[in-house]
Motif scaffolding. Structure first.
Motif, short mmCIF file in Angstrom:
data_model
loop_
_atom_site.label_atom_id
_atom_site.label_comp_id
_atom_site.label_asym_id
_atom_site.label_seq_id
_atom_site.Cartn_x
_atom_site.Cartn_y
_atom_site.Cartn_z
N LEU A 10 0.82 -1.21 0.00
CA LEU A 10 0.00 0.00 0.00
C LEU A 10 0.86 1.26 0.00
O LEU A 10 0.47 2.29 -0.57
CB LEU A 10 -0.93 0.00 1.21
CG LEU A 10 -2.01 -1.09 1.23
CD1 LEU A 10 -2.75 -1.08 2.56
CD2 LEU A 10 -2.98 -0.92 0.07
N ASN A 11 2.02 1.20 0.65
CA ASN A 11 2.92 2.36 0.62
C ASN A 11 3.31 2.73 -0.80
O ASN A 11 3.50 3.90 -1.12
CB ASN A 11 4.18 2.08 1.44
CG ASN A 11 3.95 2.09 2.93
OD1 ASN A 11 2.97 2.67 3.42
ND2 ASN A 11 4.83 1.44 3.67
N ARG A 12 3.42 1.74 -1.65
CA ARG A 12 3.80 1.96 -3.05
C ARG A 12 2.60 2.27 -3.93
O ARG A 12 2.67 3.12 -4.81
CB ARG A 12 4.53 0.72 -3.58
CG ARG A 12 6.00 0.66 -3.25
CD ARG A 12 6.73 1.81 -3.88
NE ARG A 12 8.17 1.69 -3.72
CZ ARG A 12 9.04 2.56 -4.20
NH1 ARG A 12 8.62 3.62 -4.86
NH2 ARG A 12 10.33 2.39 -4.01
N ASP A 13 1.51 1.53 -3.71
CA ASP A 13 0.33 1.67 -4.57
C ASP A 13 -0.89 1.28 -3.76
O ASP A 13 -1.14 0.11 -3.51
CB ASP A 13 0.48 0.77 -5.80
CG ASP A 13 -0.64 0.98 -6.82
OD1 ASP A 13 -1.69 1.53 -6.46
OD2 ASP A 13 -0.45 0.57 -7.99
N ASP A 14 -1.66 2.28 -3.34
CA ASP A 14 -2.86 2.00 -2.52
C ASP A 14 -4.14 2.11 -3.34
O ASP A 14 -5.23 2.29 -2.78
CB ASP A 14 -2.91 2.91 -1.30
CG ASP A 14 -3.06 4.39 -1.65
OD1 ASP A 14 -3.08 4.72 -2.85
OD2 ASP A 14 -3.15 5.21 -0.71
N SER A 15 -4.02 1.98 -4.64
CA SER A 15 -5.20 2.08 -5.51
C SER A 15 -6.25 1.03 -5.21
O SER A 15 -7.42 1.21 -5.54
CB SER A 15 -4.78 1.98 -6.98
OG SER A 15 -4.15 0.73 -7.23
N TRP A 16 -5.86 -0.07 -4.56
CA TRP A 16 -6.78 -1.18 -4.28
C TRP A 16 -7.20 -1.24 -2.81
O TRP A 16 -7.80 -2.21 -2.37
CB TRP A 16 -6.11 -2.50 -4.68
CG TRP A 16 -4.82 -2.76 -3.96
CD1 TRP A 16 -3.62 -2.14 -4.17
CD2 TRP A 16 -4.60 -3.71 -2.92
NE1 TRP A 16 -2.66 -2.63 -3.32
CE2 TRP A 16 -3.23 -3.60 -2.53
CE3 TRP A 16 -5.39 -4.63 -2.26
CZ2 TRP A 16 -2.66 -4.37 -1.54
CZ3 TRP A 16 -4.83 -5.41 -1.27
CH2 TRP A 16 -3.47 -5.27 -0.90
N LEU A 17 -6.94 -0.16 -2.06
CA LEU A 17 -7.22 -0.15 -0.63
C LEU A 17 -8.69 -0.46 -0.33
O LEU A 17 -9.00 -1.16 0.65
CB LEU A 17 -6.84 1.20 -0.04
CG LEU A 17 -7.11 1.40 1.46
CD1 LEU A 17 -6.35 0.39 2.29
CD2 LEU A 17 -6.76 2.83 1.88
#
Length: 215
Positions: free
Chosen positions: A184-191
């Motif tokens: 999530l630190n890199r890519d949280d688009s799917w949070l």
């Protein structure tokens, strides 16, 4: 010989880049720090060290101002070349505070509530190093956890962008077993999908930056 020296690091840039794995006290908590409280600071040595170039250590607050505080070092450094010792005077600013142990916890502000994301997942290394965004995620029955692991396997399996990679490049990708928060630190688009049940599968549509469920 010049005496070994140190600087105190500002933890806010680290927290900004690791929002799901690195948490600082709330502004209200930091503003409430007073005499007698213990605060943890990050000491970065500016001389050549043997083992630890950076240490996080506790300081007991002795005097407070609006932004500047003074305290004494409460623990002995692990780095053998450090000139610091217990009782040394340390001057610092409030924004340097990493964590707090209250002298009077009953009067302290309530701690900030946040969700932690330490459950593990499998993820393409290219997502972690930032060279590719997340494109395909699915959640299977957890099967990576081993006895003694501190955190469970979440079952999430996360692939970097697939459409522009050749079969050889996909086969060469290395998976990493890490905390979900590191992804999530890199890519949280799917949070928003983090609590989807086992068996869920989603593919990212980069034109709309949304995820479509696969059936």
């Amino acid at each position: 010989m010049t005496a070994p020296t140190f600087t105190l690091l500002d933890p806010r840039p680290v927290a900004a880049n690791a929002r799901y794995t690195f948490f600082l006290p709330s502004p209200a908590e930091i503003a409430a720090v007073g005499k007698g409280d213990l605060v943890k600071l990050t000491f970065a040595y500016t001389h050549e060290t043997e083992e630890w170039s950076i240490e996080r250590m506790w300081v007991t607050v002795e005097d407070v101002g609006d932004t500047d505080l003074t305290g004494v070092l409460a623990n002995q450094p692990f780095e053998k070349t450090s000139s610091l010792k217990v009782g040394d005077l340390i001057r610092f600013q409030r924004y340097c505070i990493l964590s707090i142990q209250w002298a009077r916890p009953e009067t302290a502000p309530p701690p900030m509530e946040y969700r932690e994301y330490w459950e593990r997942c499998l993820v393409d290394e290219c997502v972690l190093d930032g060279s590719e965004p997340v494109e395909y995620i699915y959640r299977e029955e957890p099967d990576m956890q081993e006895e003694g692991d501190k955190f469970p396997d979440s079952g999430w399996r996360i692939r970097g962008r697939l459409s522009e990679a050749s079969d050889e490049e996909l086969d060469a990708r290395k998976p990493q077993y890490v905390a979900v928060g590191a992804v999530l630190n890199r890519d949280d688009s799917w949070l928003s999908l983090i609590d989807a049940p086992i068996g869920s599968r989603f593919t990212r549509d980069f034109t709309t930056d949304t995820y479509n469920e696969e059936h």
